[in-house]
Design a protein around this motif. Structure first.
Motif, short mmCIF file in Angstrom:
data_model
loop_
_atom_site.label_atom_id
_atom_site.label_comp_id
_atom_site.label_asym_id
_atom_site.label_seq_id
_atom_site.Cartn_x
_atom_site.Cartn_y
_atom_site.Cartn_z
N LEU A 276 6.56 41.34 51.65
CA LEU A 276 7.74 41.51 52.51
C LEU A 276 8.95 41.97 51.70
O LEU A 276 9.74 42.79 52.16
N ALA A 277 9.08 41.45 50.48
CA ALA A 277 10.22 41.82 49.63
C ALA A 277 10.19 43.30 49.29
O ALA A 277 11.20 44.01 49.43
N VAL A 278 9.06 43.79 48.83
CA VAL A 278 8.95 45.19 48.43
C VAL A 278 9.10 46.12 49.63
O VAL A 278 9.81 47.13 49.56
N ASP A 279 8.44 45.78 50.73
CA ASP A 279 8.50 46.64 51.91
C ASP A 279 9.92 46.72 52.46
O ASP A 279 10.41 47.80 52.81
N THR A 280 10.60 45.59 52.54
CA THR A 280 11.96 45.56 53.06
C THR A 280 12.92 46.30 52.14
O THR A 280 13.74 47.11 52.59
N ALA A 281 12.83 46.01 50.84
CA ALA A 281 13.72 46.67 49.87
C ALA A 281 13.49 48.17 49.85
O ALA A 281 14.44 48.96 49.83
N GLY A 282 12.22 48.57 49.87
CA GLY A 282 11.92 49.99 49.84
C GLY A 282 12.40 50.72 51.08
O GLY A 282 12.91 51.84 51.00
N ALA A 283 12.28 50.07 52.25
CA ALA A 283 12.77 50.69 53.49
C ALA A 283 14.27 50.89 53.43
O ALA A 283 14.79 51.92 53.89
N ALA A 284 14.99 49.92 52.87
CA ALA A 284 16.44 50.04 52.76
C ALA A 284 16.83 51.20 51.83
O ALA A 284 17.73 51.98 52.14
N LEU A 285 16.16 51.30 50.70
CA LEU A 285 16.46 52.38 49.77
C LEU A 285 16.09 53.74 50.37
O LEU A 285 16.83 54.72 50.20
N ASP A 286 14.96 53.80 51.06
CA ASP A 286 14.56 55.06 51.70
C ASP A 286 15.63 55.54 52.68
O ASP A 286 15.86 56.74 52.83
N ALA A 287 16.27 54.59 53.36
CA ALA A 287 17.31 54.95 54.34
C ALA A 287 18.52 55.58 53.67
O ALA A 287 19.27 56.33 54.32
N LEU A 288 18.70 55.30 52.39
CA LEU A 288 19.82 55.90 51.66
C LEU A 288 19.47 57.25 51.06
O LEU A 288 20.33 57.92 50.49
N GLY A 289 18.22 57.65 51.18
CA GLY A 289 17.80 58.95 50.66
C GLY A 289 17.43 58.88 49.19
O GLY A 289 17.12 57.82 48.65
N ASP A 290 17.45 60.00 48.54
CA ASP A 290 17.11 60.09 47.11
C ASP A 290 18.21 59.41 46.30
O ASP A 290 19.36 59.85 46.31
N VAL A 291 17.87 58.34 45.60
CA VAL A 291 18.89 57.60 44.84
C VAL A 291 18.93 58.00 43.37
O VAL A 291 19.74 57.48 42.60
N SER A 292 18.10 58.94 42.96
CA SER A 292 18.09 59.37 41.56
C SER A 292 19.45 59.93 41.17
O SER A 292 20.01 60.79 41.86
N GLY A 293 19.98 59.41 40.07
CA GLY A 293 21.27 59.88 39.59
C GLY A 293 22.45 59.33 40.36
O GLY A 293 23.59 59.71 40.07
N ARG A 294 22.21 58.43 41.31
CA ARG A 294 23.28 57.88 42.12
C ARG A 294 23.55 56.43 41.73
O ARG A 294 22.75 55.79 41.06
N THR A 295 24.70 55.93 42.15
CA THR A 295 25.07 54.54 41.88
C THR A 295 24.91 53.73 43.16
O THR A 295 25.51 54.06 44.19
N ILE A 296 24.10 52.68 43.07
CA ILE A 296 23.78 51.85 44.23
C ILE A 296 24.24 50.42 43.98
O ILE A 296 23.99 49.85 42.91
N LEU A 297 24.92 49.84 44.96
CA LEU A 297 25.34 48.44 44.90
C LEU A 297 24.37 47.60 45.73
O LEU A 297 24.10 47.93 46.89
N VAL A 298 23.82 46.57 45.14
CA VAL A 298 22.92 45.65 45.85
C VAL A 298 23.61 44.30 45.96
O VAL A 298 23.87 43.63 44.95
N GLU A 299 23.91 43.88 47.18
CA GLU A 299 24.52 42.58 47.43
C GLU A 299 23.40 41.54 47.58
O GLU A 299 22.48 41.71 48.35
#
Length: 301
Positions: free
Chosen positions: A123-146
Motif C-alpha cells: 500500500l505504501a509503494v502504490d500510494t506513494a507512486g500514484a502521488a508522484l505519477d500525478a506530478l509528472g516527471d520529477v527528474s531534475g525537480r524539487t519535491i516537498l514531501v510532508e
C-alpha cells in the motif's frame, strides 16, 4: 482457515479470530499463504463505520488490504509467477488478515526484506507512486514531501530520489537522520515551514506530496504556488475545497515492481513499528488508531 473477522461495525471488541472459508485465485489473481499482513488506518476506519459512505462492508469481513507470503494458487491468465514464489502485494479492501489471501497486484519480496517488511510495502509503494505519477516527471525537480518519515512518506522520498528528484522531507527532528539515509534534505513541519523551505530551495519547489494529513494543505498550496502542484493522500476533506488532487492506491503492478527493485538494490525498506500475532489484531488496530508510530504495523497469522 483462521482469520480475523468482524460481523458488525464497532470498536476493536467486534474483531474475532475464527474459521472462515478459504478464498481462491480468480482470473488475473494469485493466492498466497500469508506470512504477514499490514494494518493500515483505512482498516480501523472501515471497521468503525467511519467511512461507510465510501467503503460499504459486506459482513462478515476480514480486515487488511496488503500482505506478503508464498504463492500457492495461480488464477487463469497469470504469467511471470510460479507456486512457491515469495511475493508482496494488494488485493481488495479486505482479506489480508488471514491464513490465505488473494492478491490482484504483486511483486517479488526482495531477499533483504523480512516477511513483515514485505507486508508493509504494498500500500505504501502504490500510494506513494500514484502521488508522484500525478506530478509528472520529477527528474531534475524539487519535491516537498510532508510526513516524509511515515510508511507512505518514506516510500515517496525513496521513489522520488530514485527518479532523479531533489527531495525535501518534513518530519520531527528525531527522524531527520532517517530521512538523510533515504536521500532527502530534512526539515521540521509546522509553523514557519514556508520560510524553512525557502531557505532550502530558494527557487521554490516544483511539487508537493502530502502524506500526513496534518491540516497543512493551505500552507502547502502556498509553498507550491498553485494547487495543481500539490497532491494529498491523507486529507480528502480539505483537498476538494482547495482544488488539490486526492489520490489513493490503485493496485498498480508497475509501481509494486518499482518498489521491489528499489528494495533489491538497497534504496528503501519499510520500517516496522510493531508486529503482533493475529490473535492480538485488536491491539494492532488500537496502536494504528493512535497515529504515533514511526513505521508500519503488521500482524502474522
Amino acid at each position: 482457515m483462521r482469520a480475523a473477522r468482524f460481523h458488525d461495525y464497532g470498536s476493536t471488541d467486534v474483531l474475532v479470530i475464527e474459521e472462515a472459508p478459504q478464498p481462491h485465485a480468480g482470473p488475473g489473481e494469485v493466492r498466497i499463504k500469508v506470512a504477514a499482513a499490514s494494518v493500515n488506518p483505512v482498516d480501523w476506519k472501515i471497521r468503525m463505520g467511519a467511512v461507510r459512505d465510501y467503503f460499504p462492508v459486506e459482513f462478515p469481513a476480514i480486515p487488511g488490504r496488503d500482505a506478503a507470503g508464498v504463492v500457492d494458487e495461480i488464477g487463469d491468465g497469470v504469467t511471470g509467477v510460479t507456486v512457491g514464489d515469495r511475493v508482496f502485494g494488494l488485493g481488495g479492501l479486505f482479506g489480508g488478515s488471514a491464513e490465505y489471501a488473494v492478491l490482484s497486484a504483486w511483486a517479488p519480496v526482495p531477499d533483504a526484506w523480512t516477511d513483515e517488511q514485505g507486508a508493509a510495502a504494498g500500500l505504501a509503494v502504490d500510494t506513494a507512486g500514484a502521488a508522484l505519477d500525478a506530478l509528472g516527471d520529477v527528474s531534475g525537480r524539487t519535491i516537498l514531501v510532508e510526513g516524509a518519515a511515515g510508511g507512505v512518506g518514506s516510500a515517496a522520498v525513496a521513489l522520488a530520489v530514485s527518479r532523479g528528484a531533489t527531495v525535501i522531507g518534513t518530519a520531527s527532528a528525531g527522524k531527520h537522520d532517517y530521512l538523510r539515509s533515504l536521500g532527502a534534505v530534512p526539515t521540521t513541519y509546522g509553523e514557519g515551514l514556508a520560510a524553512r523551505v525557502k531557505e532550502l530551495a530558494p527557487n521554490g519547489v516544483d511539487g508537493v506530496v502530502d502524506t500526513a494529513g496534518l491540516g497543512s494543505l493551505p500552507d502547502l498550496v502556498g509553498i507550491a504556488g498553485d494547487a495543481s502542484r500539490v497532491v494529498t493522500v491523507a486529507d480528502h476533506l480539505r483537498a476538494e475545497g482547495l482544488g488539490v488532487r486526492h489520490l489513493s492506491a490503485g493496485n498498480n503492478p508497475a509501481l509494486l515492481a518499482e518498489g521491489s527493485a528499489l528494495g533489491a538494490r538497497g534504496g528503501w525498506a519499510p520500517s516496522i513499528a510493531a508486529s503482533f500475532p493475529l490473535e492480538r489484531i485488536a491491539e494492532a488496530h488500537d496502536l494504528s488508531a493512535q497515529g504515533r508510530t514511526q513505521g508500519k504495523i503488521v500482524v502474522t497469522p
